[in-house]
Design an enzyme around this catalytic site. Structure first.
Site: not given
Ligand code: UN1
Length: 480
Positions: A172, A224-225, A229, A250, A284, A331, A383
């Site tokens: 998804k 995601g956020s 999460g 993540e 991220c 954004q 963030e």
């Molecule tokens: C990177 O820095 O090359 O959502 C990858 C993100 C991370 C991936 C970063 N999961 O920004």
């Protein structure tokens, strides 16, 4: 313009709701029309994956290798075309977009090899005449929920290990960037998988929620956020004892880049500008806090501001552009809101932080640096997910480490120094899943573990051989 459909049970299926995929460099340009799933569509996809699971999980390593290798080869061969699509739908500049597509191709190649290397252990029992073996088995139906900022690399780094381990997949992707995921699904549809082993379900949180709540899903990998999460984790925990799901999350980062007095200033400047602003800061792993020791603070600040002001913001596919637009209006508004918050809490806006209306209707925003030496300021804690870095002055290395660690997050962290002693101490003391010495905090290799500590990540690492941890369960065999 053809409607881009879901891919469920080996077929292209339509749904009543659709969404236009918009180019953030020029919102009047519609890239395509994409279906949006509801809970019923999600149930169809999960059901297809459930039926396919016994077939795909019993496939041979050779079948898995061949399928993944085919996918990787085609992605690499089409990197220019798919990179252009990525740049158009997400706003990343073309060289970065092509680089991301290549990364996705290599990830499939890497996990093609991993399918052949799946291994267990043979141990001696503590009891006589008994052998102990461990083996790894696929988890089942995995739902992969991916963000807009890496619209092909993140689907790749979840789908490839999931399929290599014999799981069936429902992908998804973000509703803002379905184009790359749809193109990936189209390639996967020709890779020789049994029908239902891979399904593409496009849509927003409605589709995501339906997957998270479906009892037929055995595991969820999400990028995601932090808020989403947390909701996913709560749901998975509630299911314990009934529809228990494994999860891997993540989430956010507030990644520090420390610059010490003894650093090579050119290296430090490159790391700071790249880490904070490349990919429009929408990573991220971006370095959103630049922490500089006092002796070189003013010199570095001037150079950092000058380099940032000189960055050329423009349309993603324009060859002169260094920074593309932000992904969408929401954004853009969030970035502007945070610039306001930064100033209200007495941060000094040193450069950028504005919408660039002269570039047209695209979501162009000038990369910003806000100086605020208080580590607890909101801009140093929350963030933004845009091209906004704070600048923090500290006395020395010790203070730099303590400021760097003073957030809830722990994804990635960097240091610029020529001192082996400080570099080593930094690597030991940073609360982060990835530590970089004289290298930007963002831009990671595709064949090594990726992930964070603290509020940034939960669950086993992604990428590299460690990715198998999440996508398998271990069985222990006793044989007398
Ligand atoms: C990177 O820095 O090359 O959502 C990858 C993100 C991370 C991936 C970063 N999961 O920004």
């Amino acid at each position: 313009m053809p409607l881009h459909q879901h891919y469920i049970n080996g077929e292209w299926l339509t749904s009543s709701k659709t969404r236009d995929n918009i180019n953030p460099s020029d919102p009047s340009e519609v890239i395509g029309e994409y279906c949006e799933a509801d809970a019923q569509d999600a149930a169809l996809a999960v059901q297809a994956a459930q039926v396919a699971f016994p077939i795909w999980s019993r496939s041979t390593p050779q079948q898995r290798f061949d399928a993944l290798d085919f996918i990787g080869t085609e992605i690499l061969a089409r990197k220019q075309e798919l990179g252009t699509l990525l740049a158009r739908e997400e706003g990343k500049i073309l060289p970065e977009a092509i680089g991301e597509v290549a990364r996705a191709g290599y990830i499939f190649k890497y996990f093609a090899g991993e399918a052949l290397r799946m291994a267990g252990q043979l141990l001696a029992s503590v009891r006589p005449h008994i052998e102990v073996l461990t083996s790894r088995e696929a988890v089942g139906v995995v739902a992969l929920i991916t963000p807009w900022n890496f619209p092909i690399a993140i689907p790749a780094w979840k789908c490839a290990p999931a399929l290599a381990c014999g799981n069936s997949v429902v992908l998804k992707p973000s509703e803002f960037t379905p184009g790359c995921a749809w193109a990936l699904a189209e390639i996967i549809s020709r890779a020789g998988l049994p029908k239902g082993a891979f399904n593409l379900l496009m849509g927003d949180g409605v589709a995501g929620r339906a997957l998270v709540e479906h009892s037929g899903v055995n595991a969820i990998s999400f990028t995601g956020s932090t808020n989403t999460g947390r909701t996913i984790a709560q749901h998975c925990a509630q299911g314990i004892g009934q529809t228990h799901k494994k999860y891997q999350l993540e989430m956010g980062g507030k990644n520090p880049l420390i610059i010490l007095d003894d650093s090579d200033l050119n290296v430090a400047l490159d790391c700071a500008v790249n880490g904070a602003f490349f990919s429009t800061g929408q990573r991220c792993t971006a370095s959103s806090r630049t922490i500089v020791t006092e002796k070189i603070y003013s010199q570095f600040m001037q150079a950092f501001v000058a380099s940032t002001a000189a960055l050329k913001v423009g349309a993603a596919i324009e060859s002169s552009s260094q920074i593309g637009p932000v992904v969408n209006q929401a954004q853009l508004e969030k970035n502007l809101r945070y610039i306001g918050i930064g100033q209200e809490e007495s941060g000094q806006l040193l450069v950028g932080g504005q919408r660039i209306a002269t570039l047209g209707a695209g979501y162009f925003f000038s990369p910003a640096i806000i100086e605020n030496h208080n580590p607890q300021a909101r801009l140093n804690q929350e963030e933004v997910f845009g091209p906004v870095s704070t600048l923090i002055k500290v006395k020395d290395f010790e203070e730099a480490i303590s400021v760097a660690n003073a957030t809830p997050y722990g994804l990635s962290a960097g240091i610029c120094t020529t001192s082996l002693k400080y570099a080593t101490q930094f690597r030991r003391e940073m609360q982060a899943g990835m530590v970089m010495v004289n290298a930007p905090t963002a831009g990671v290799d595709y064949h090594v573990p990726f992930g964070g500590t603290k509020a940034s990540s939960i669950g086993p690492r992604e990428q590299g051989s460690m990715a198998m941890e999440f996508y398998t369960t271990v069985k222990t065999h006793y044989i007398a």
